[in-house]
Design a protein around this motif. Structure first.
Motif, short mmCIF file in Angstrom:
data_model
loop_
_atom_site.label_atom_id
_atom_site.label_comp_id
_atom_site.label_asym_id
_atom_site.label_seq_id
_atom_site.Cartn_x
_atom_site.Cartn_y
_atom_site.Cartn_z
N THR A 180 -16.94 -11.89 -46.59
CA THR A 180 -15.47 -12.12 -46.46
C THR A 180 -15.15 -13.03 -47.86
O THR A 180 -14.13 -12.91 -48.49
CB THR A 180 -15.12 -13.00 -45.25
N ARG A 211 -15.18 -10.92 -50.79
CA ARG A 211 -13.91 -10.03 -50.96
C ARG A 211 -12.57 -11.10 -51.59
O ARG A 211 -11.96 -10.36 -52.12
CB ARG A 211 -13.56 -9.60 -49.50
N LEU A 212 -12.81 -12.26 -50.96
CA LEU A 212 -11.69 -13.20 -51.45
C LEU A 212 -11.82 -13.61 -53.07
O LEU A 212 -10.88 -13.65 -53.60
CB LEU A 212 -11.93 -14.38 -50.64
N ASP A 219 -13.08 -11.36 -55.30
CA ASP A 219 -12.78 -10.37 -56.01
C ASP A 219 -11.41 -10.40 -55.98
O ASP A 219 -10.95 -10.10 -57.11
CB ASP A 219 -13.20 -9.06 -55.25
N LYS A 220 -10.55 -10.52 -54.79
CA LYS A 220 -9.19 -10.50 -54.98
C LYS A 220 -8.62 -11.57 -55.97
O LYS A 220 -7.48 -11.25 -56.60
CB LYS A 220 -8.69 -10.73 -53.45
N GLU A 221 -9.08 -12.70 -56.07
CA GLU A 221 -8.77 -13.69 -56.75
C GLU A 221 -9.22 -13.70 -58.22
O GLU A 221 -8.94 -14.50 -59.08
CB GLU A 221 -9.14 -14.99 -56.35
N HIS A 263 -4.90 -21.93 -54.90
CA HIS A 263 -3.91 -21.32 -53.79
C HIS A 263 -2.60 -22.51 -53.40
O HIS A 263 -2.89 -23.40 -52.93
CB HIS A 263 -4.45 -20.84 -52.77
N PRO A 296 -12.67 -3.93 -43.98
CA PRO A 296 -11.88 -4.37 -45.02
C PRO A 296 -10.59 -4.95 -44.25
O PRO A 296 -10.00 -6.27 -44.88
CB PRO A 296 -11.49 -3.19 -46.00
N ASP A 302 -9.52 -8.93 -44.63
CA ASP A 302 -8.27 -9.24 -45.42
C ASP A 302 -7.35 -10.23 -44.35
O ASP A 302 -6.84 -11.08 -44.75
CB ASP A 302 -7.33 -7.92 -45.55
N ILE A 343 -8.89 -13.47 -44.53
CA ILE A 343 -8.60 -14.23 -46.06
C ILE A 343 -7.12 -14.93 -45.62
O ILE A 343 -6.86 -16.08 -46.07
CB ILE A 343 -8.62 -13.24 -46.89
N ASP A 344 -6.25 -14.05 -44.76
CA ASP A 344 -4.89 -14.45 -44.81
C ASP A 344 -4.98 -15.78 -43.82
O ASP A 344 -4.27 -17.01 -43.98
CB ASP A 344 -4.19 -13.59 -43.86
N TYR A 395 -6.01 -18.79 -46.19
CA TYR A 395 -4.78 -19.31 -46.86
C TYR A 395 -3.88 -20.21 -45.88
O TYR A 395 -3.49 -21.29 -46.19
CB TYR A 395 -4.16 -18.20 -47.41
#
Length: 186
Positions: A26, A29-30, A32-34, A51, A159, A163, A166-167, A170
């Protein structure tokens, strides 16, 4: 405001896509997204993202799961991050696959990574995001299950699960734990 976001897992290619490594996966993935990369630092792979005016320090302990507390304790002290700004992402067999539950505190429930964090960081009162991996294994096969790879169906669902996690990370850092639990807990 600074936060320490810890993904639990084991280092090494043999563990990479196992259920026990959902925390590592996880945070990967975070990152990678950032668009951030990992650096090998003391006791962990570390990265940092910004953030909404907050600094999120991401770590994946390199101590192996059962000694995760060593890395968590070190980085909390090194970065001067209070326990309430710590969030541990951890696999949980007591929760159905793909369900997520954030908690402000709680027992280790037999999870050796959480036990070690409790021992070295002073108790159970730290936030965690419990990530359901289910318990679809025969009696006595728990270790094989958590160290086993995801089924194809689970892999396909990962995925969207990550996701949502990750939400929740945040949300934890911006809206706070109470609101995030109300909004997202399954």
């Amino acid at each position: 405001m600074k936060y320490l976001i810890v993904g639990l897992g084991n280092i090494g290619p043999e563990y990479e896509l196992t259920r026990h490594n959902i925390g590592f996966l996880t945070l990967d993935r975070l990152a990678d997204k950032e668009g951030v990369t990992w650096k090998s630092e003391r006791l962990a792979f570390k990265s940092e993202i910004k953030h909404k005016g907050r600094s999120l320090h991401l770590i994946k302990p390199t101590t192996y799961m059962n000694l995760s507390g060593k890395a968590v304790n070190y980085w909390m002290k090194e970065l001067a991050i209070p326990k309430e700004n710590l969030l541990v992402l951890v696999d949980d067999m007591a929760i159905p696959f793909a369900k997520l539950r954030m908690r402000a505190k709680g027992s280790a429930a037999g999870h050796n990574g959480l036990k070690n964090i409790e021992e070295l960081c002073g108790g159970q009162d730290y936030p965690r995001l419990r990530m359901g991996i289910g318990d679809n294994f025969p009696k006595g096969r728990q270790v094989e299950y958590v160290l086993g790879r995801f089924t194809q169906q689970e892999f396909d669902e990962l995925p969207s699960m990550m996701d949502k996690a990750i939400d929740m990370v945040y949300g934890f850092c911006t809206a706070g734990i109470a609101q995030t639990m109300t909004q997202y807990n399954d």
